[in-house]
Scaffold this motif. Structure first.
Motif, short mmCIF file in Angstrom:
data_model
loop_
_atom_site.label_atom_id
_atom_site.label_comp_id
_atom_site.label_asym_id
_atom_site.label_seq_id
_atom_site.Cartn_x
_atom_site.Cartn_y
_atom_site.Cartn_z
N VAL A 126 30.43 33.68 42.14
CA VAL A 126 31.60 33.66 43.03
C VAL A 126 32.50 34.86 42.74
O VAL A 126 32.96 35.53 43.66
CB VAL A 126 32.37 32.33 42.87
N HIS A 127 32.73 35.16 41.47
CA HIS A 127 33.56 36.31 41.10
C HIS A 127 32.91 37.63 41.53
O HIS A 127 33.59 38.54 42.01
CB HIS A 127 33.82 36.33 39.60
N VAL A 128 31.61 37.74 41.34
CA VAL A 128 30.88 38.96 41.73
C VAL A 128 31.01 39.18 43.23
O VAL A 128 31.32 40.29 43.69
CB VAL A 128 29.40 38.89 41.30
N ASP A 133 29.84 30.16 38.76
CA ASP A 133 31.21 30.68 38.68
C ASP A 133 31.23 32.21 38.66
O ASP A 133 32.05 32.84 39.34
CB ASP A 133 31.91 30.15 37.43
N LEU A 134 30.32 32.80 37.91
CA LEU A 134 30.25 34.26 37.84
C LEU A 134 29.80 34.84 39.19
O LEU A 134 30.31 35.88 39.63
CB LEU A 134 29.30 34.68 36.73
N HIS A 177 33.27 38.02 45.27
CA HIS A 177 34.66 38.34 45.60
C HIS A 177 34.92 39.83 45.36
O HIS A 177 35.52 40.51 46.20
CB HIS A 177 35.62 37.49 44.77
N ALA A 178 34.47 40.33 44.22
CA ALA A 178 34.66 41.75 43.90
C ALA A 178 33.94 42.64 44.91
O ALA A 178 34.50 43.62 45.40
CB ALA A 178 34.17 42.04 42.49
#
Length: 52
Positions: free
Chosen positions: A38-40, A35-36, A42-43
């Protein structure tokens, strides 16, 4: 000759690479590190380019 491999997108490969880096440097489990990751990504993918 046929190829029976499974297609893996470049995005999925990038997520796995970030996930591995997170797990190698922390105590995160598979779900949380995924999950993290995916966020990284995206950023990182949304960092604006420098204006010219």
């Amino acid at each position: 000759m046929t190829h029976n491999g499974t297609y893996v997108s470049l995005y999925d490969l990038r997520v796995k690479m970030v996930q591995k880096a997170l797990q190698d440097n922390s105590a995160l489990d598979d779900k949380l590190s995924f999950d993290l990751a995916v966020h990284v990504l995206h950023a990182l993918d949304h960092i604006p380019e420098k204006s010219r």
